[in-house]
Motif scaffolding. Structure first.
Motif, short mmCIF file in Angstrom:
data_model
loop_
_atom_site.label_atom_id
_atom_site.label_comp_id
_atom_site.label_asym_id
_atom_site.label_seq_id
_atom_site.Cartn_x
_atom_site.Cartn_y
_atom_site.Cartn_z
N VAL A 189 0.84 -1.37 0.31
CA VAL A 189 0.04 -0.13 -0.20
C VAL A 189 1.06 1.25 -0.23
O VAL A 189 1.69 1.37 0.87
N THR A 190 1.12 2.55 -0.88
CA THR A 190 1.76 3.03 -0.92
C THR A 190 -0.04 4.28 -1.65
O THR A 190 0.12 4.69 -1.46
N PRO A 191 0.70 5.67 -0.11
CA PRO A 191 0.23 6.79 -0.58
C PRO A 191 0.73 7.72 -1.76
O PRO A 191 1.35 7.61 -2.17
N LEU A 192 -0.71 7.83 -1.71
CA LEU A 192 -0.28 9.32 -3.46
C LEU A 192 0.49 10.31 -2.51
O LEU A 192 0.98 10.98 -4.00
N ALA A 193 0.42 10.31 -1.39
CA ALA A 193 1.39 12.19 -1.06
C ALA A 193 1.93 11.42 0.68
O ALA A 193 0.70 10.83 0.96
N THR A 194 2.77 11.88 0.31
CA THR A 194 3.03 11.89 1.64
C THR A 194 3.66 12.83 2.42
O THR A 194 5.38 13.34 1.71
N VAL A 195 4.08 13.95 3.03
CA VAL A 195 4.34 15.04 3.16
C VAL A 195 4.82 15.44 4.77
O VAL A 195 3.69 15.59 5.51
N THR A 196 5.96 15.92 4.73
CA THR A 196 7.07 15.90 5.99
C THR A 196 6.80 17.57 6.23
O THR A 196 7.49 18.55 5.30
N VAL A 197 6.17 18.75 6.71
CA VAL A 197 5.55 19.86 6.81
C VAL A 197 6.90 20.08 7.96
O VAL A 197 7.23 20.03 8.76
N GLN A 198 7.50 21.13 7.07
CA GLN A 198 9.09 22.24 7.45
C GLN A 198 8.84 22.99 7.51
O GLN A 198 8.09 23.73 6.52
N VAL A 224 2.58 14.18 7.07
CA VAL A 224 0.52 13.94 7.06
C VAL A 224 1.61 12.62 5.49
O VAL A 224 1.79 13.16 4.72
N THR A 225 0.09 11.63 5.34
CA THR A 225 0.06 10.72 4.33
C THR A 225 -1.14 11.59 3.35
O THR A 225 -2.66 11.43 4.97
N GLU A 226 -1.68 11.22 2.87
CA GLU A 226 -2.81 11.05 2.25
C GLU A 226 -3.27 9.74 2.19
O GLU A 226 -2.53 8.71 1.51
N LEU A 227 -4.50 9.88 2.79
CA LEU A 227 -5.36 7.99 2.88
C LEU A 227 -6.45 8.15 1.84
O LEU A 227 -6.76 6.95 1.43
N GLN A 228 -7.13 9.25 1.49
CA GLN A 228 -7.84 8.64 0.40
C GLN A 228 -8.25 9.72 -0.54
O GLN A 228 -8.32 10.80 -0.29
N PRO A 229 -7.61 8.93 -2.05
CA PRO A 229 -7.76 7.67 -2.39
C PRO A 229 -6.37 6.96 -2.19
O PRO A 229 -5.21 7.73 -1.70
N ILE A 230 -6.15 6.16 -2.58
CA ILE A 230 -4.81 5.84 -2.01
C ILE A 230 -4.62 4.30 -3.03
O ILE A 230 -5.71 4.03 -3.70
N LEU A 277 3.41 -1.80 -11.59
CA LEU A 277 1.54 -1.82 -11.96
C LEU A 277 1.43 -1.25 -10.37
O LEU A 277 1.35 -1.57 -9.44
N ARG A 278 -0.06 0.11 -10.60
CA ARG A 278 -0.57 1.03 -10.02
C ARG A 278 -1.86 0.50 -9.53
O ARG A 278 -2.33 0.88 -11.49
N ALA A 279 -2.22 -0.06 -8.34
CA ALA A 279 -3.96 0.08 -8.17
C ALA A 279 -4.24 0.87 -7.46
O ALA A 279 -3.88 1.22 -6.43
N MET A 280 -5.51 1.48 -7.90
CA MET A 280 -6.33 2.52 -7.08
C MET A 280 -7.09 2.74 -6.35
O MET A 280 -8.00 1.52 -6.92
N PHE A 281 -7.50 2.48 -5.12
CA PHE A 281 -8.60 2.10 -4.06
C PHE A 281 -9.08 3.75 -3.62
O PHE A 281 -8.48 4.11 -2.95
N ALA A 282 -10.65 3.47 -3.54
CA ALA A 282 -10.99 4.69 -2.60
C ALA A 282 -11.05 4.87 -1.10
O ALA A 282 -10.48 5.99 -0.43
N ASN A 283 -10.80 3.22 -0.86
CA ASN A 283 -10.39 3.50 1.10
C ASN A 283 -11.29 3.79 1.52
O ASN A 283 -11.00 5.31 2.71
N LYS A 284 -12.57 3.91 1.66
CA LYS A 284 -14.01 4.56 2.18
C LYS A 284 -13.95 4.28 3.66
O LYS A 284 -14.12 5.71 4.78
N THR A 285 -12.84 3.07 4.25
CA THR A 285 -13.37 2.67 5.24
C THR A 285 -11.59 2.65 5.56
O THR A 285 -11.71 2.66 6.84
N TYR A 286 -10.53 3.52 5.38
CA TYR A 286 -9.40 3.58 6.22
C TYR A 286 -8.36 2.11 6.56
O TYR A 286 -8.01 2.17 7.10
#
Length: 461
Positions: A109-118, A255-261, A319-328
């Motif tokens: 499982v790989t998030p679309l965005a993982t941001v380190t807030v600086q 901060v890690t983006e979870l929806q979508p993932i 390959l990359r698959a997309m999931f809505a991840n509504k229930t996390y």
């Protein structure tokens, strides 16, 4: 005659006189010496025969023990390929349906965005506006840096801007006066040119001052840190009250983006042509994510993209698959099993995997006949989903095949069906596999006073 030696005389001995009696010493009691009996070594051939006899005897004992154990642990009439009577088996009917072609893979499982807030400015961290593990939206307040030094710098820049704007206005008034005087030939043209340059210079100073004002306003904006993306915040990396700088690499929080993932997985390069065929045809391929054990389905998504090259070290493609991840339920860096539905075989014969046998004829099944026997039927297999398999050749829908007990059968063996499509049949009798338990259960429910009998039969079964 007188010269002859006495009777009993031996040459070399002194003559014995007849008138002299020899000395007779007293007898001494002594034990005679007895030598030990001589050890007679048996012949080599006799020793070899003796050892061989013991080995044969030991081998007979071992063979007898093994024979006793085997015949004791296996009841009569239940061995493989026995012909004492019909073999109890479970059967299933060949169904007709659609069988999906599934590619199994391992993914992460790989998030679309993982941001380190600086921080983008230096200053004292005054306040944190989040709780660890909190879900935030884009633009939500996260942290506040002391804005007072930057507010003072903004006021200084604004004062300098006002000063230079006044000088610019004065130079423009002088320029207008000089233009009139030059038109009247009252002053030299050089004075007018110098004034024009002064006006241009003051315009540049005003622009610089305005940029300083804008920079200080931007610093004030940077003092208030907001969430760059929507997602879940992690553990804080710094506490309020610390002086933070732009050179810090750990940042304030992640901060890690979870929806979508997304889920990144790999497929062998041999499976890539079939996938590309569907993608180029404009079809959306279904992707199912399962847990680590591969039993529980987490979520269903779709294939998003394929990498642009094959990894030569492993012979696989990402390959990359997309999931809505509504229930996390999909968590970043989680290991999952992936099932990619590439295509579907329409209207084919489908049987259980347990019906497939492999042996000398190749891949085959035991097909039941109306006369109560079975026949080994070679088949050609198609795709499978782990529990069922498509039969491309050799079977027709509606035929009945053996799915339980096939390891005890052979071509032409007689059978008795104890379960059809997984359900017990009326042919089950006590003593047959599954028959005792079923009969006992029915008796226990059907007879009010016979619960003890039904329970006992279930226990015996």
């Amino acid at each position: 005659m007188d010269d002859q030696p006495p009777r009993g005389y031996r040459p070399g001995e002194a003559p014995v006189r007849a008138d002299v009696r020899p000395h007779d010493p007293e007898p001494v009691e002594t034990h005679p010496y007895r030598a030990p009996p001589r050890f007679v070594e048996p012949p080599r051939r006799r020793r070899l025969l003796s050892r061989l006899l013991w080995l044969v005897l030991l081998a007979l004992i071992v063979v007898g023990i093994v024979w006793w154990v085997l015949h004791r642990s296996q009841p009569a009439g239940t061995g493989r390929f026995t012909s004492g009577g019909p073999m109890p088996v479970g059967t299933a009917t060949v169904q007709k349906g659609d069988m999906p072609i599934i590619d199994n893979a391992l993914g992460t499982v790989t998030p679309l965005a993982t941001v380190t807030v600086q921080t983008q400015i230096n200053g004292q961290l005054m306040e944190l506006g989040f709780q660890e593990g909190q879900l935030v939206n884009k633009g939500d307040f996260l942290a506040q840096i002391d804005p007072r030094p930057y507010q003072v710098a903004l006021e200084q820049a604004q004062g300098q801007l006002a000063k230079d704007q006044a000088a610019l206005a004065n130079s423009k008034v002088d320029l207008a006066r000089y233009e009139k005087l030059v038109a009247q030939n009252s002053i030299a043209t050089q004075t007018l040119d110098t004034q024009r340059a002064t006006v241009a210079q003051n315009i540049g100073l005003v622009q610089v001052d305005q940029a300083q004002v804008d920079a200080q306003k931007l610093n004030l904006i940077y003092c208030r840190i907001t969430a760059p993306v929507a997602g879940r915040v992690g553990l804080r990396q710094v506490d309020a009250g610390n002086f933070i700088q732009t050179s810090n690499t750990t940042g304030i929080v992640v901060v890690t983006e979870l929806q979508p993932i997304s889920v990144i997985f790999t497929l062998p390069e041999d499976n890539l042509p079939a996938v590309l065929k569907q993608v180029h045809a404009g079809k959306t391929l279904q992707v199912t994510a399962l847990d680590r054990a591969g039993k529980n389905e987490i979520e269903v998504g779709e294939l998003a993209t394929i990498d642009n090259q094959i990894d030569t070290t492993t012979g696989t493609v990402k390959l990359r698959a997309m999931f809505a991840n509504k229930t996390y339920d999909l968590f970043p860096n989680q290991f999952v099993n992936i099932k990619l539905k590439v295509d579907t075989v329409q209207g084919t014969a489908i049987v259980s995997d347990s019906a497939i046998q492999r042996g000398a004829p190749g891949t085959f099944v035991y097909l039941t006949k109306p006369d109560g026997t079975v026949a080994a039927q070679p088949v050609t297999l198609g795709p499978d989903d782990g529990t069922k398999v498509a039969v491309l050749k050799g079977l027709e829908p509606g035929q009945v095949v053996v799915v339980d007990g096939a390891d005890r059968l052979k071509d032409g063996a007689k059978i008795t069906v104890t379960a059809l499509d997984g359900k017990p049949t009326q042919q089950q009798q006590p003593g047959q596999p599954g028959g005792q338990g079923g009969q006992g259960s029915d008796q226990g429910r059907g007879q009010g006073a016979g619960r003890g009998q039904g329970s006992g039969q279930r226990g015996g079964g």
